[in-house]
Design a protein around this motif. Sequence first.
Motif, PDB file in Angstrom:
ATOM      1  N   LEU A  44      61.571  25.320  43.906  1.00  0.00           N
ATOM      2  CA  LEU A  44      62.623  24.381  43.515  1.00  0.00           C
ATOM      3  C   LEU A  44      63.786  25.099  42.820  1.00  0.00           C
ATOM      4  N   ALA A  45      63.460  26.061  41.969  1.00  0.00           N
ATOM      5  CA  ALA A  45      64.507  26.815  41.264  1.00  0.00           C
ATOM      6  C   ALA A  45      65.388  27.571  42.268  1.00  0.00           C
ATOM      7  N   LEU A  46      64.758  28.140  43.293  1.00  0.00           N
ATOM      8  CA  LEU A  46      65.520  28.848  44.323  1.00  0.00           C
ATOM      9  C   LEU A  46      66.405  27.883  45.113  1.00  0.00           C
ATOM     10  N   PHE A  47      65.839  26.737  45.436  1.00  0.00           N
ATOM     11  CA  PHE A  47      66.574  25.706  46.176  1.00  0.00           C
ATOM     12  C   PHE A  47      67.805  25.258  45.390  1.00  0.00           C
ATOM     13  N   LYS A  48      67.611  25.050  44.087  1.00  0.00           N
ATOM     14  CA  LYS A  48      68.722  24.630  43.224  1.00  0.00           C
ATOM     15  C   LYS A  48      69.803  25.698  43.188  1.00  0.00           C
ATOM     16  N   HIS A  49      69.374  26.940  43.006  1.00  0.00           N
ATOM     17  CA  HIS A  49      70.316  28.057  42.939  1.00  0.00           C
ATOM     18  C   HIS A  49      71.121  28.151  44.239  1.00  0.00           C
ATOM     19  N   TRP A  50      70.430  27.988  45.327  1.00  0.00           N
ATOM     20  CA  TRP A  50      71.067  28.042  46.649  1.00  0.00           C
ATOM     21  C   TRP A  50      72.098  26.925  46.810  1.00  0.00           C
ATOM     22  N   ARG A  51      71.715  25.708  46.375  1.00  0.00           N
ATOM     23  CA  ARG A  51      72.642  24.571  46.480  1.00  0.00           C
ATOM     24  C   ARG A  51      73.881  24.776  45.611  1.00  0.00           C
ATOM     25  N   VAL A  52      73.706  25.355  44.420  1.00  0.00           N
ATOM     26  CA  VAL A  52      74.852  25.635  43.552  1.00  0.00           C
ATOM     27  C   VAL A  52      75.775  26.630  44.233  1.00  0.00           C
ATOM     28  N   ARG A  53      75.178  27.675  44.806  1.00  0.00           N
ATOM     29  CA  ARG A  53      75.985  28.700  45.476  1.00  0.00           C
ATOM     30  C   ARG A  53      76.707  28.137  46.705  1.00  0.00           C
ATOM     31  N   ILE A  63      67.775  18.365  40.526  1.00  0.00           N
ATOM     32  CA  ILE A  63      67.367  17.858  41.834  1.00  0.00           C
ATOM     33  C   ILE A  63      65.950  17.315  41.661  1.00  0.00           C
ATOM     34  N   SER A  64      65.716  16.116  42.169  1.00  0.00           N
ATOM     35  CA  SER A  64      64.385  15.539  42.010  1.00  0.00           C
ATOM     36  C   SER A  64      63.382  16.265  42.909  1.00  0.00           C
ATOM     37  N   ASP A  65      62.100  16.222  42.491  1.00  0.00           N
ATOM     38  CA  ASP A  65      61.033  16.825  43.298  1.00  0.00           C
ATOM     39  C   ASP A  65      61.049  16.260  44.717  1.00  0.00           C
ATOM     40  N   GLU A  66      61.274  14.927  44.809  1.00  0.00           N
ATOM     41  CA  GLU A  66      61.244  14.260  46.119  1.00  0.00           C
ATOM     42  C   GLU A  66      62.337  14.801  47.035  1.00  0.00           C
ATOM     43  N   LYS A  67      63.514  14.970  46.458  1.00  0.00           N
ATOM     44  CA  LYS A  67      64.637  15.446  47.265  1.00  0.00           C
ATOM     45  C   LYS A  67      64.335  16.843  47.836  1.00  0.00           C
ATOM     46  N   PHE A  68      63.704  17.657  46.997  1.00  0.00           N
ATOM     47  CA  PHE A  68      63.324  18.997  47.448  1.00  0.00           C
ATOM     48  C   PHE A  68      62.261  18.907  48.541  1.00  0.00           C
ATOM     49  N   ILE A  69      61.228  18.110  48.279  1.00  0.00           N
ATOM     50  CA  ILE A  69      60.125  17.977  49.242  1.00  0.00           C
ATOM     51  C   ILE A  69      60.632  17.465  50.591  1.00  0.00           C
ATOM     52  N   HIS A  72      64.878  19.649  54.711  1.00  0.00           N
ATOM     53  CA  HIS A  72      64.383  20.377  55.880  1.00  0.00           C
ATOM     54  C   HIS A  72      64.163  21.857  55.551  1.00  0.00           C
ATOM     55  N   LEU A  73      64.644  22.277  54.379  1.00  0.00           N
ATOM     56  CA  LEU A  73      64.471  23.671  53.972  1.00  0.00           C
ATOM     57  C   LEU A  73      63.279  23.880  53.029  1.00  0.00           C
ATOM     58  N   TYR A  74      62.539  22.793  52.784  1.00  0.00           N
ATOM     59  CA  TYR A  74      61.427  22.885  51.833  1.00  0.00           C
ATOM     60  C   TYR A  74      60.499  24.061  52.124  1.00  0.00           C
ATOM     61  N   ASN A  75      60.036  24.138  53.379  1.00  0.00           N
ATOM     62  CA  ASN A  75      59.093  25.207  53.732  1.00  0.00           C
ATOM     63  C   ASN A  75      59.693  26.595  53.549  1.00  0.00           C
TER      64      ASN A  75
END
Length: 232
Positions: A44-53, A63-69, A72-75
Amino acid sequence: MMKFRCSYCNKSYSRESWYDKHKQTCVKQARFEQTHRLDFMRGLALFKHWRVRQRMLRKGEEISDEKFINSHLYNSFMKLAEFTTTNWVISSMKYMDYLIDHRIAESKWMKEETLRSYHDNIRLREDPIRQTKTTCEAIQNWCKKNNMDTREFFTKITPNTALKMVINNQISPWVLFGYDRAVTELLARVNDDWLHTANEYINNTHWINKLRDAHITKQAIQVECDRLFTNS
Ligand SMILES: [Zn+2]
């Protein structure tokens, strides 16, 4: 008949109520869930960092857990979190930055060649003192994990392990060729094959020449390393 079996620790129970009670206290299950949770947080931390960038998220925004789960990039992000734990990188965020800065396609995030070019990039671009500090930290961590006194690292480390650490950039060429004890205690023990393999990854001559022309840098590396490898 034991009908209820805990899949974490293999204990069996004939009654469901006993099994339910066990689930509350099973140490193995708790441990599993803990690591699973940590992996999730890393992803999740990586996903957040990526979205900020990507300017899809403001810094500090959640970002909520659900939104991350449901992304389509979850895996990909969960695998990336694992990849940056099993393979050595300065930090998973730095690796993510590298992927973004170099416009590396998602399908190549976890490829051997990408990891290699990341290590090459750090060797060539990051300043020597920063690399020396990172090397000291990596060696310190290695010593802690393997119960070795950091002061004995260069005399005791096997050439094989050292080679792997050089390839992974846990030992920077600045330290390998620039720190006296690395030269007299480690490089003195390696054979031609070792040097040949290292050369394929880091180009030995390049660093030896660089160090010859950089006295001030060499002194700074010495001071930085001495702090960790000679005192306690
Ligand atoms: Zn159990």
